[in-house]
Structure formats: C-alpha cells, structure tokens
Design a protein around this motif. Structure first.
Motif, short mmCIF file in Angstrom:
data_model
loop_
_atom_site.label_atom_id
_atom_site.label_comp_id
_atom_site.label_asym_id
_atom_site.label_seq_id
_atom_site.Cartn_x
_atom_site.Cartn_y
_atom_site.Cartn_z
N ALA A 8 0.95 -0.75 0.01
CA ALA A 8 -0.35 0.24 -0.62
C ALA A 8 1.05 1.50 -0.49
N LEU A 9 1.57 0.99 0.88
CA LEU A 9 2.61 2.50 0.64
C LEU A 9 3.50 2.85 0.05
N ILE A 11 2.39 1.93 -3.20
CA ILE A 11 1.59 1.97 -4.65
C ILE A 11 0.99 3.71 -4.42
N ALA A 12 0.62 3.92 -2.81
CA ALA A 12 1.17 5.61 -2.74
C ALA A 12 1.78 6.91 -3.18
N ALA A 13 2.95 6.03 -2.85
CA ALA A 13 3.98 7.01 -3.36
C ALA A 13 4.43 6.41 -4.56
N VAL A 15 1.60 6.26 -6.90
CA VAL A 15 0.46 7.23 -7.97
C VAL A 15 0.81 8.48 -7.43
N THR A 16 2.11 9.10 -5.87
CA THR A 16 1.76 10.34 -6.23
C THR A 16 3.32 11.09 -6.68
N ALA A 43 8.62 4.05 -3.17
CA ALA A 43 7.47 3.06 -4.23
C ALA A 43 8.75 1.63 -4.40
N TRP A 64 0.60 -3.98 -7.60
CA TRP A 64 1.58 -2.88 -7.97
C TRP A 64 0.90 -2.06 -9.18
N GLY A 68 -1.97 1.18 -9.24
CA GLY A 68 -0.56 2.64 -9.93
C GLY A 68 -2.04 2.94 -10.75
N LEU A 71 -5.69 4.39 -10.02
CA LEU A 71 -5.78 5.08 -9.12
C LEU A 71 -5.47 6.22 -9.86
#
Length: 109
Positions: A8-9, A11-13, A15-16, A43, A64, A68, A71
């Motif tokens: 999750a970390l 993926i969030a990184a 996407v950011t 990521a 992942w 990505g 999102l």
C-alpha cells in the motif's frame, strides 16, 4: 510491517510520484520535481520490502501496477480534468480483472 502494508505504501508513493511528474511541467517546477524523485524512491523501497517479505513477484507487481494505473486514471479524471470514455473504463476493468486472475492463479498453486 506486513507485506500488504508495504505494498500500500509503495502504491501510494508511486501514484504520488506519477501525479507529481505531470505537475512538475517537465521538471521545471521544483516542488513537484522533488516529489517525483522521493515518491519513486519510496515506491521502489516499499516494493523491495514486499518481495523480501515473501509475496510472489508476479502478484506484487500485478497489484502494484494495476492499482497505480487505476488510481492515476481516477485522479486524472477527477482532479486534472482528463477525459474518460467507455473504452478507457473497459481497459481499467480488464487490467483489474487480470490482477484478480493472477492472484487466484497464484493462490491455486
């Protein structure tokens, strides 16, 4: 930290970082450009920890990548005023469906 929390970390990184890449305007804006580099570094670190924790690489990368894609597409439509049409929605459904099949196939082994 568990494999799925690291995932999750990651993926969030990712996407950011990807959204920041768009906002960096070809790396001409400092703030978003820094987020690109830091985001991708986090990521890949997160993904490396997922693999170290034992999640199969095919499953980890499929989740992942698909998360990505979905999102980033959603953020593009909702916040960056990018177009969305039926073909794009169908493509996203196919990507997510492919990940589900990979996950199911991995679990059946």
């Amino acid at each position: 930290m568990g494999a799925y929390l690291y995932l999750a970390l990651a993926i969030a990184a990712e996407v950011t970082a990807t959204i920041s890449l768009k906002l960096s305007d070809g790396f001409s804006k400092l703030g978003p450009s820094i987020l690109v580099v830091v985001g991708y570094a986090i990521a890949f670190y997160g993904l490396s920890q997922v693999l170290k924790a034992g999640l199969p690489i095919g499953v980890a990368y499929a989740i992942w990548a698909a998360a990505g894609v979905a999102l980033v597409a959603a953020i593009g439509v909702l916040f960056l005023r990018e177009p969305l049409n039926l073909a794009m929605v169908a493509g996203l459904v196919l990507v997510i469906g492919g990940v589900v099949l990979i996950e199911l196939g991995s679990a059946a082994q």
